[in-house]
Structure formats: structure tokens, C-alpha cells
Design an enzyme around this catalytic site. Structure first.
Site, short mmCIF file in Angstrom:
data_model
loop_
_atom_site.label_atom_id
_atom_site.label_comp_id
_atom_site.label_asym_id
_atom_site.label_seq_id
_atom_site.Cartn_x
_atom_site.Cartn_y
_atom_site.Cartn_z
N SER A 101 40.00 29.73 46.35
CA SER A 101 40.32 30.81 45.43
C SER A 101 39.44 32.01 45.79
O SER A 101 38.93 32.10 46.91
CB SER A 101 40.06 30.31 44.00
N ASP A 134 40.88 34.40 31.68
CA ASP A 134 39.71 34.95 32.39
C ASP A 134 38.49 35.01 31.48
O ASP A 134 37.37 34.74 31.90
CB ASP A 134 40.02 36.36 32.94
N LYS A 163 45.77 43.07 45.35
CA LYS A 163 45.82 41.65 44.97
C LYS A 163 47.21 41.37 44.40
O LYS A 163 47.50 41.68 43.25
CB LYS A 163 44.73 41.30 43.97
N GLU A 222 43.03 36.29 28.60
CA GLU A 222 42.41 35.29 27.72
C GLU A 222 41.84 34.15 28.57
O GLU A 222 40.71 33.68 28.35
CB GLU A 222 43.47 34.78 26.73
#
Ligand code: NAD
Length: 333
Positions: free
Chosen positions: A83, A38, A117, A36
């Protein structure tokens, strides 16, 4: 959409994402699923790219993480901790590869380093003359929290580097996370002690590492995998990302065993598929793969945008399950 409706929607998205960032990064207690978050971030970025004049420097699309909590003491990152940009499907991944080629106007030689990741939190470890002298969180990318006492309690973080040839000042970056089995055991013991349980391993890892009392951190099953070098002074390092990772391994730093060097975009796609298939059988949670251009000279040439490098991408997996309810988690500061 009228101009005023766009401005209103931008303000709503920014306010919502800022609040979610605070809950996630500062309190370690998210109230919405990552998928949500993202989705809202993608909507914000799409609106901003259609209306670049409305981008503000304080927009969540331009910022990294959340404000560091001052109770820990501050660490200024000499090299910012950024990031990663995201790709959510094959087309977006290939667009990333094409963007790099277009910008460099030549072949992307040297291959790609493909890494799972890891779903934990980013940490910086500073070694001086081989000795671990400081640990810090990413914070807002420029200033992190001093968690030196806490990182020293993590079993696989070396307090002293092995061998020789490491730079006099070496900042290692990586992810602190909790394995699935460690997370199960921790929650079981929280229940037995009548304490609040953690929503997922990521929140458990963040809540455990960001403790003012390092004895609590020491009692938690945390693991560290290195994935890059930040600062390096007084010594030469390999000229490829993968080469540097192998050096870190030689000096005693743990790496994720799934990391692979591949030749081209096709190799990256194969890696993505292999890891996606393995995902449920890995000992730890991952939410995608990270693809990095391997040649450091090319990385340097590509540089950075506001909050992320141009030479790497987080290629996210489809959301596994959306949290229907997020449990209350421990508040530790
Ligand atoms: P990110 O998690 O998308 O990517 C950057 C991070 O990936 C790095 O900081 C590092 O910690 C991590 N990482 C893991 N493996 C890595 C590797 N091999 N190499 C390099 N980095 C690696 O970015 P972010 O800015 O930390 O967080 C954004 C994401 O966090 C969102 O996409 C969302 O999923 C989640 N989030 C959720 C909420 C919420 O309320 N649910 C709020 C904020 C953020």
C-alpha cells in the site's frame, strides 16, 4: 487513558477497520465514507505509535487490503504489492521528505515523480516475451486474485507489447478505474434495467473487474493506467522510476498524462496545488497525488516498512464530500 481502556479502544478500532476492509476490498460495498475510515486508521496508528508494545502483526495498520476471494484462483505475487503511507497536509508531506533525507544522510538527488492518485484498484499485469499472460488483483499484497480473462477485456490494456528491448518477464502495475462519464452511463443503464446502481466510480470499477464472468467485465467501461514495474527478469530497465514509466509508454502501456518529474519538495507542492485545482475537470476521480523518490538506488536503500515503501507517499486531498448514504451495490461473487 488507563491501560485497559487503551487495549479496549485498540480492539474496537481493529474490529471496526477489519470489517470495513472486508466490505470495501472483498464485497466492493463500503458502508462508511473513506474519510471516516481514514480517521479511524489515523487514530489506530497514533495509539499504536504511543504504545508500540501493543502492535500486533494482524492489526489493520500492518496489513494490505483484504483476503483474496478463492473463486478466482490465486496468484502469488513474487514481489509483494504494498500500500502507501498517507500525508494529509503540507507538514506531513514535508516530514516524509525529511525522514528520507535523515535516513539516507545525503541529498535526495534525482528528483521526485509526481502522479495523480487514481481512485480505482491496483492490478498486476504479467508479460512474458511481450505477451500478456496473467492479470491479478493486489489481494492482501502477497496473494492476489487471478483475473486474467477480465483484464484482457480492457480496451487500453495491450495484449502484446510494442517495439523491442522489454524484459522477457515483465510485471506492470497500475490502476484500473472508471471515468466519470463511463460511470454515469453505466449507472443509467443499470437503472434502465432495474439493476442496482454503484455508489461511486471506484466501487463500479472494482465490482466490474472482480467478476467471475468476464463477459460482464467486457461490457463495462474500464480504463488502465500503468504506474510502476513489479517483477522484471531477462532484460535491463532504466535506473529511475520516471525513466521506467517512459519505457512502459514506449512498449505500448498507457500512462496518466498528468505525471511530472520535478526537482525538489517545492516542485511537489506546486504539483499538488495544480492537480487539486484541476481535480474536478479531470475525466476520472482522484483522491490525492502520489509522490515517489525518482532514483531507484535510493528507493532500494530506503526499503519498506510493514505495509508501504519508505520512498513514496499518498498525499491525500481534503475529503470532497462525505457520503451521507451508500447505495446498495451489486454483489458479484
Ligand atoms: P491507498 O489507496 O491509500 O494507496 C495505495 C493504492 O493507491 C495502491 O494500491 C494503488 O491502487 C493506488 N494508486 C493510485 N494511483 C497510484 C499511483 N500513481 N502510484 C501508486 N499507487 C497508486 O491504500 P489502500 O491500502 O489501497 O487503501 C486505503 C484507502 O482505501 C483508505 O485510505 C480509504 O480511503 C480507502 N478504504 C476505504 C474503506 C471504506 O470502508 N470506506 C475501507 C478500506 C479502504
Amino acid at each position: 487513558m488507563t491501560q485497559s481502556a487503551i487495549i479496549e479502544r485498540l480492539a474496537t478500532l481493529r474490529a471496526g477497520l477489519n470489517e470495513y476492509n472486508y466490505q470495501y476490498y472483498v464485497l466492493d460495498a463500503p458502508t462508511v465514507p473513506d474519510a471516516e475510515y481514514d480517521r479511524l486508521m489515523q487514530e489506530l496508528k497514533a495509539l499504536e505509535s504511543q504504545h508500540p508494545d501493543l502492535i500486533t502483526p494482524d492489526s489493520p495498520s500492518q496489513k494490505v487490503g483484504g483476503e483474496p476471494v478463492s473463486a478466482f484462483g490465486e496468484v502469488a505475487h513474487e514481489v509483494p504489492m504494498l500500500s502507501l503511507d498517507n500525508a494529509f497536509d503540507d507538514d506531513e508531506f514535508h516530514a516524509f521528505v525529511k525522514r528520507m533525507g535523515d535516513r539516507l544522510k545525503r541529498d535526495l538527488q534525482g528528483g521526485f515523480c509526481c502522479e495523480p492518485k487514481l481512485d480505482g484498484l491496483a492490478v498486476s499485469l504479467l508479460y512474458e516475451n511481450g505477451q500478456l499472460v496473467r492479470g491479478a488483483t493486489r489481494g492482501d499484497g502477497r496473494t492476489g486474485e487471478n483475473i486474467s480473462a477480465n483484464v484482457k477485456t480492457i480496451a487500453n490494456v495491450p495484449l502484446m507489447l510494442r517495439g523491442a528491448g522489454y524484459p522477457a518477464r515483465l510485471e506492470v502495475r497500475g490502476e484500473v478505474f472508471m471515468t466519470r462519464s463511463g460511470f454515469e452511463k453505466l449507472n443509467q443503464s443499470q437503472v434502465e434495467q432495474g439493476k442496482k446502481v454503484f455508489a461511486n466510480p471506484r466501487n463500479a470499477a472494482a465490482g466490474s473487474l472482480r467478476q467471475l464472468d468476464s463477459r460482464i467485465t467486457a461490457s463495462r467501461p474500464l480504463t488502465f493506467y500503468a504506474y510502476s514495474v513489479g517483477l522484471a527478469e531477462g532484460g535491463a530497465l532504466a535506473d529511475s522510476h520516471y525513466g521506467r514509466l517512459q519505457q512502459l509508454k514506449d512498449w505500448g502501456l498507457p500512462l496518466c498524462p498528468e505525471i511530472r518529474l520535478v526537482e525538489d519538495a517545492k516542485g511537489c507542492t506546486a504539483f499538488y496545488q495544480q492537480i487539486l485545482q484541476k481535480r474536478d475537470n479531470l475525466a476520472y476521480e482522484i483522491d490525492g497525488v502520489v509522490i515517489k523518490l525518482n532514483d531507484l538506488a535510493l528507493q532500494q536503500e530506503l526499503g519498506f516498512v510493514a505495509r508501504a515503501p519508505r520512498w513514496a507517499i499518498a498525499w491525500k486531498f481534503p475529503a470532497q464530500e462525505e457520503m451521507t448514504e451508500l447505495l446498495d451495490v451489486e454483489f458479484q461473487v
